[in-house]
Design an enzyme around this catalytic site. Structure first.
Site: not given
Ligand code: F6P
Length: 363
Positions: A117-118, A140-141, A183-184, A285, A288
């Site tokens: 996104n960023g 991964i999100d 995570m997410g 982590y 990821r």
């Protein structure tokens, strides 16, 4: 090219790494070099390398043997050039001005940015500054707008599911309540999918604010029914019903004050109400890192090769996406600044509720 000059493009990876990045880099570069005779400039450490001029030309051989490798051969960073207000002492330039100068210095025809996104938000701003940009979605999100899926998600889901499986057996042996934090970021995709795949009894995601009393009651009911252990899968961005009512600033403040991550806070809440002693595992982590799943390798290759075709046809200002199984380009401005959350009517939420999985509230 009419002047016979080979087309040159820069490539960078930005934001948190994700399994499949190397497969995507290979997909873009191999197609661009072998099919279209282009030249590739590999930019180091995301937008930071673009600002600092840290880059070098890469050749076909540089992309050999990387499809199965996790991480990114280019390195990455969370550099946000439009937020970076530093003026370079030597050149008197801002980060964005330095980017434009390097883009010109390297003779780039375009820039391919692989990120979440960023990264896409910055990519869109660079496109508005006049640079030719193509985005490739990774995370991964799975929270990038306008694409059904991004590579990295399947690999992370596999790791999280395997972890939940392992926790399941020890939970069973010890008759314990186990909390697994996944995570997410602000979306619940990873927790929802890994939670369902791992047979989680409770799945808490940010999109459905939870009520600790309700979750505790559900766990105690399981106990009464002879189910002595419970697996609680919680997304790192999950929140209580009360927190969901706070504005952004208050929510951030509350989170900063929280001792430890959500998994630990949830453990304390559930322990107080039930009198049980939950154990917490924060997967972190490991979700990821490591080898990309075959699906991510193939998706990354497909998206990467499509991006190279967009370079060849000079289709800029777009992000490659997959929608309903079709690969296409979507305007970057439609992706920038958005987060794709799990819709409340998503079939996977319905399936979980049908299986009597506790989703944190009663409705
Ligand atoms: O976006 C991927 C992700 O792993 C998120 O799930 C997580 O919230 C974040 O990155 C962690 O960021 P960092 O690598 O900066 O600690």
């Amino acid at each position: 090219m009419s002047d016979g000059r080979k087309k040159v493009f820069g490539i960078l990876t930005s934001g948190g790494d994700a399994p499949g990045l190397n497969a995507a880099i290979r997909g873009v570069a191999r197609t661009a070099i072998d099919c279209f005779g282009m030249r590739v400039i590999g930019i180091r450490d995301g937008y930071r390398g673009l600002i600092d001029g840290n880059a070098s030309e890469l050749f076909d051989a540089d992309f050999s043997g990387i499809i199965s490798r996790g991480g990114t051969i280019l390195g990455t960073s969370r550099e946000k050039p439009f937020k970076n207000k530093t003026i370079d002492i030597e050149t008197g330039k801002t980060a964005v001005e330095k980017i434009k100068a390097n883009y010109r210095k390297w003779g780039l025809d375009a820039l391919v940015v692989l990120g979440g996104n960023g990264t896409m938000t910055t990519a869109n701003l660079l496109a508005e500054e006049g640079l030719n940009i193509i985005g490739v979605p990774k995370t991964i999100d799975n929270d990038i707008a306008e694409t059904d899926i991004s590579f990295g998600f399947h690999s992370a889901m596999s790791v999280a599911t395997e972890a939940i499986d392992r926790i399941h057996t020890t939970a069973h042996s010890h008759n314990r309540m186990m909390i697994v934090e996944v995570m997410g970021h602000k979306a619940g995709w990873l927790a929802l999918y890994a939670g369902i795949a791992g047979g989680g009894d409770v799945i808490l995601i940010p999109e459905i604010p939870y009520n600790a009393e309700y979750v505790a009651e559900y766990i105690l009911k399981r106990k009464k029914a002879g189910k002595q252990f419970s697996i609680v899968v919680v997304a790192e961005g999950a929140m209580t019903e009360e927190e969901a009512k706070l504005d952004k600033k208050e929510f951030k403040k509350r989170r900063k004050e929280m001792a430890g991550s959500i998994g630990y806070r949830l453990a304390s809440e559930l322990s107080t109400i039930t009198g049980l002693e939950p154990r917490v595992t924060v997967l972190g982590y490991i979700q990821r890192g490591g080898t990309p799943a075959p699906y991510d390798r193939t998706l990354a290759t497909e998206l990467g090769s499509f991006a190279a075709n967009m370079l060849a046809t000079e289709r800029y200002g777009e992000m490659v996406a997959i929608q309903g199984g079709r690969i296409l380009g979507v305007p970057l401005h439609k992706v920038a600044g958005k987060t794709k959350k799990v819709p409340l009517e998503h079939p996977m939420i319905q399936a979980a509720r049908d299986l009597c999985t506790c989703m944190g509230n009663s409705f």
